[in-house]
Design a protein around this motif. Sequence first.
Motif, PDB file in Angstrom:
ATOM      1  N   ASP A 132      -6.663   3.688  -2.254  1.00  0.00           N
ATOM      2  CA  ASP A 132      -6.032   2.386  -1.983  1.00  0.00           C
ATOM      3  C   ASP A 132      -6.664   1.253  -2.782  1.00  0.00           C
ATOM      4  O   ASP A 132      -6.046   0.203  -2.966  1.00  0.00           O
ATOM      5  CB  ASP A 132      -6.122   2.059  -0.484  1.00  0.00           C
ATOM      6  N   ALA A 133      -7.899   1.450  -3.230  1.00  0.00           N
ATOM      7  CA  ALA A 133      -8.630   0.376  -3.912  1.00  0.00           C
ATOM      8  C   ALA A 133      -8.224   0.210  -5.363  1.00  0.00           C
ATOM      9  O   ALA A 133      -8.517  -0.828  -5.966  1.00  0.00           O
ATOM     10  CB  ALA A 133     -10.136   0.636  -3.826  1.00  0.00           C
ATOM     11  N   PHE A 134      -7.557   1.218  -5.925  1.00  0.00           N
ATOM     12  CA  PHE A 134      -7.266   1.188  -7.364  1.00  0.00           C
ATOM     13  C   PHE A 134      -5.768   1.250  -7.640  1.00  0.00           C
ATOM     14  O   PHE A 134      -4.983   1.753  -6.837  1.00  0.00           O
ATOM     15  CB  PHE A 134      -7.953   2.356  -8.064  1.00  0.00           C
ATOM     16  N   VAL A 135      -5.409   0.741  -8.807  1.00  0.00           N
ATOM     17  CA  VAL A 135      -4.039   0.822  -9.303  1.00  0.00           C
ATOM     18  C   VAL A 135      -4.107   1.010 -10.815  1.00  0.00           C
ATOM     19  O   VAL A 135      -5.037   0.526 -11.468  1.00  0.00           O
ATOM     20  CB  VAL A 135      -3.244  -0.457  -8.941  1.00  0.00           C
ATOM     21  N   VAL A 136      -3.150   1.748 -11.366  1.00  0.00           N
ATOM     22  CA  VAL A 136      -3.108   1.985 -12.817  1.00  0.00           C
ATOM     23  C   VAL A 136      -1.987   1.146 -13.425  1.00  0.00           C
ATOM     24  O   VAL A 136      -0.833   1.221 -12.987  1.00  0.00           O
ATOM     25  CB  VAL A 136      -2.890   3.474 -13.136  1.00  0.00           C
ATOM     26  N   ILE A 137      -2.330   0.326 -14.411  1.00  0.00           N
ATOM     27  CA  ILE A 137      -1.364  -0.502 -15.131  1.00  0.00           C
ATOM     28  C   ILE A 137      -1.568  -0.280 -16.627  1.00  0.00           C
ATOM     29  O   ILE A 137      -2.695  -0.406 -17.131  1.00  0.00           O
ATOM     30  CB  ILE A 137      -1.532  -1.990 -14.776  1.00  0.00           C
ATOM     31  N   ASP A 138      -0.494   0.071 -17.308  1.00  0.00           N
ATOM     32  CA  ASP A 138      -0.556   0.361 -18.747  1.00  0.00           C
ATOM     33  C   ASP A 138      -1.630   1.390 -19.073  1.00  0.00           C
ATOM     34  O   ASP A 138      -2.346   1.288 -20.083  1.00  0.00           O
ATOM     35  CB  ASP A 138      -0.813  -0.918 -19.552  1.00  0.00           C
ATOM     36  N   GLY A 139      -1.782   2.380 -18.185  1.00  0.00           N
ATOM     37  CA  GLY A 139      -2.728   3.463 -18.417  1.00  0.00           C
ATOM     38  C   GLY A 139      -4.173   3.140 -18.098  1.00  0.00           C
ATOM     39  O   GLY A 139      -5.046   3.996 -18.264  1.00  0.00           O
ATOM     40  N   LYS A 140      -4.451   1.911 -17.629  1.00  0.00           N
ATOM     41  CA  LYS A 140      -5.829   1.523 -17.310  1.00  0.00           C
ATOM     42  C   LYS A 140      -6.000   1.398 -15.796  1.00  0.00           C
ATOM     43  O   LYS A 140      -5.132   0.859 -15.109  1.00  0.00           O
ATOM     44  CB  LYS A 140      -6.187   0.204 -18.001  1.00  0.00           C
ATOM     45  N   ARG A 141      -7.123   1.885 -15.306  1.00  0.00           N
ATOM     46  CA  ARG A 141      -7.417   1.860 -13.867  1.00  0.00           C
ATOM     47  C   ARG A 141      -8.078   0.533 -13.494  1.00  0.00           C
ATOM     48  O   ARG A 141      -9.116   0.168 -14.039  1.00  0.00           O
ATOM     49  CB  ARG A 141      -8.348   3.026 -13.520  1.00  0.00           C
ATOM     50  N   TYR A 142      -7.443  -0.189 -12.579  1.00  0.00           N
ATOM     51  CA  TYR A 142      -7.944  -1.484 -12.133  1.00  0.00           C
ATOM     52  C   TYR A 142      -8.327  -1.434 -10.655  1.00  0.00           C
ATOM     53  O   TYR A 142      -7.660  -0.777  -9.853  1.00  0.00           O
ATOM     54  CB  TYR A 142      -6.881  -2.569 -12.310  1.00  0.00           C
ATOM     55  N   LEU A 143      -9.372  -2.171 -10.315  1.00  0.00           N
ATOM     56  CA  LEU A 143      -9.761  -2.368  -8.920  1.00  0.00           C
ATOM     57  C   LEU A 143      -8.987  -3.537  -8.333  1.00  0.00           C
ATOM     58  O   LEU A 143      -8.910  -4.612  -8.935  1.00  0.00           O
ATOM     59  CB  LEU A 143     -11.263  -2.660  -8.828  1.00  0.00           C
ATOM     60  N   ARG A 144      -8.413  -3.345  -7.164  1.00  0.00           N
ATOM     61  CA  ARG A 144      -7.757  -4.435  -6.445  1.00  0.00           C
ATOM     62  C   ARG A 144      -8.836  -5.205  -5.684  1.00  0.00           C
ATOM     63  O   ARG A 144      -9.455  -4.681  -4.757  1.00  0.00           O
ATOM     64  CB  ARG A 144      -6.702  -3.900  -5.479  1.00  0.00           C
ATOM     65  N   THR A 145      -9.064  -6.449  -6.052  1.00  0.00           N
ATOM     66  CA  THR A 145     -10.168  -7.210  -5.454  1.00  0.00           C
ATOM     67  C   THR A 145      -9.838  -7.747  -4.072  1.00  0.00           C
ATOM     68  O   THR A 145     -10.742  -8.046  -3.293  1.00  0.00           O
ATOM     69  CB  THR A 145     -10.552  -8.406  -6.342  1.00  0.00           C
ATOM     70  N   GLY A 146      -8.548  -7.917  -3.749  1.00  0.00           N
ATOM     71  CA  GLY A 146      -8.185  -8.552  -2.488  1.00  0.00           C
ATOM     72  C   GLY A 146      -8.315 -10.058  -2.535  1.00  0.00           C
ATOM     73  O   GLY A 146      -8.114 -10.740  -1.523  1.00  0.00           O
ATOM     74  N   ASP A 147      -8.626 -10.601  -3.709  1.00  0.00           N
ATOM     75  CA  ASP A 147      -8.722 -12.047  -3.880  1.00  0.00           C
ATOM     76  C   ASP A 147      -7.491 -12.566  -4.613  1.00  0.00           C
ATOM     77  O   ASP A 147      -7.013 -11.943  -5.569  1.00  0.00           O
ATOM     78  CB  ASP A 147      -9.981 -12.432  -4.670  1.00  0.00           C
ATOM     79  N   LEU A 148      -7.015 -13.712  -4.173  1.00  0.00           N
ATOM     80  CA  LEU A 148      -5.883 -14.362  -4.818  1.00  0.00           C
ATOM     81  C   LEU A 148      -6.380 -15.412  -5.791  1.00  0.00           C
ATOM     82  O   LEU A 148      -7.330 -16.141  -5.501  1.00  0.00           O
ATOM     83  CB  LEU A 148      -4.988 -15.028  -3.766  1.00  0.00           C
TER      84      LEU A 148
END
Length: 567
Positions: A422-438
Amino acid sequence: MTAISPRRPADAPRQLSAPQTSLYANLEVSANRHPEKAAILYYGSTVSYRQLRSEVDALAGFLQQHCGVARGDRVVLYMQNSPQFVIAFYAILRADAVVVPVNPMNRAAELQHILEDSGASVAFVGEELMAHIRSLPGGRVNHVISARYADYLRDQTDLPLPEVLTSSAGPWPHAESVDGHTALIAWKDTLLSACVPRGHEAKPEDLAVIPYTSGTTGRPKGCIHTHWSVMHSTVACARWPNLANESVMLCSVPLFHVTGMQNCMNMPIFIGATMAIMTRWDATCAAYLIERHRVSTWVTVPTMLIDLLNLADVDQFDLSSITYLSGGGAAMPQAVAQQIQARWGVPYVEGYGLTETMAATHINPPKQSKQQCMGVPIFNTSSLVVDPETLAPLGEGETGEILVSGPQVFDGYWKSPEATRDAFVVIDGKRYLRTGDLGYVDRDGYFFVVDRLKRMINASGYKVWPAEVEAMLFEHPAVQEACVIATQDARRGESVKAVIVLRNGEHATEEDIVSWARERMASYKVPRVIQFADSLPRTASGKIQWRLLQEEETQSRNAQSERRRLD
């Protein structure tokens, strides 16, 4: 949808090559280069780099030979800031084991969860915290090494000392058992054993540190960090402002927390600098330490700077040695930042990071800082702003969830595969951490935090970000601190409530604050309820515990509703 790459200030460096070694190697190198240099200054007493490495090695040998610590084993570190914290941290690494730092404000139930979750069988514990270990069910750990911080006060001092260093303590027991199962060992006895550790085997990909999150969305979760992720952050902390090894750093924020761990311990050891360590925060003592040791670098939180600036005799101290002032965790009020600039002629360089990222992912360029801004992505780090629901990348100035990707990002949560997914998402082939900050990114490539994703107040359909209202309230001449939370409203659903601490000697009524706010912010943002308090609850790292205030408010409103229903 293709991610949008924000621009970047011209002088903001982009790439970094960190050593392909373990963290312990940093201490080894600095001790070889500067053996007689002060590694630690502790209320007037000194620990040299030679002594630091010697005690680290002896303690590592004891862990291996007497406590059975093997490569990859987790060892709990439950202490306040002290020389022993630094020595224990590096001894665990030297023994090829994994540091599990624990907030010294945690009590028995919280400590028990971390011990059980991490599987640690050995713990370093400050003497003043032993009661919490003793109250645990038997068999939780096999060995407890207890430290008395005052043992490292080897020279007389006139500095104001925290109570934990001055309270009387009885003689050390020998061969004591905590619960009939756990062996209690005095710190000094581990060093007297003069054990020699086995050859150091840890590699960059091995686990190094598992700090636990605060547990605001459930029980605390361990963040898996390797030597590589911690090393990248460590080197970045030094290279971004180009700090020299002649630097003297004031270590006032907690070392168990990633901000203190990286900026006040691992980074100075990497460059061979000197750490002036404070066990407990005291503004007067900090002023003395800055003046006497010619402190040049201070990474801290806004609350500590506010305390220092509010000292009645602050102008009696020579604080001119400070050349780099930085921090994060909470936005620095603009009025305070301007006061710092006017007094000391240096900017307060704000940064941003998480436990999951082992401190910084964004920092302001020192020569091009923006106030109340998290800065730009640091070395080898990418960051995006996306729609929190669709995850579609957003454009300049659009508010969404901040994502980060870089070498300092953790591998995942310890024994929590679902939370990791749940903490990660892949965009354009790169793995990103979802910080929960706006937040949003401006036209210059600087990122700004608006608020936590789950903290928004919904007032009649209007979105209110508490951090924005807090920043404006700080501009009121009578307001020292403010925390904005939601309060129930029969008509609006939710309204804004502000819990306010007034400056010493200042007076203001609820009507004064509300009237002042109405002139400066949209009506739906104006606090409808004002509560004055002597202080705000904080975590050990200095962050205001807004969730605690929110929970108290919710419980109070629910109780009032129940009484009205019964009447």
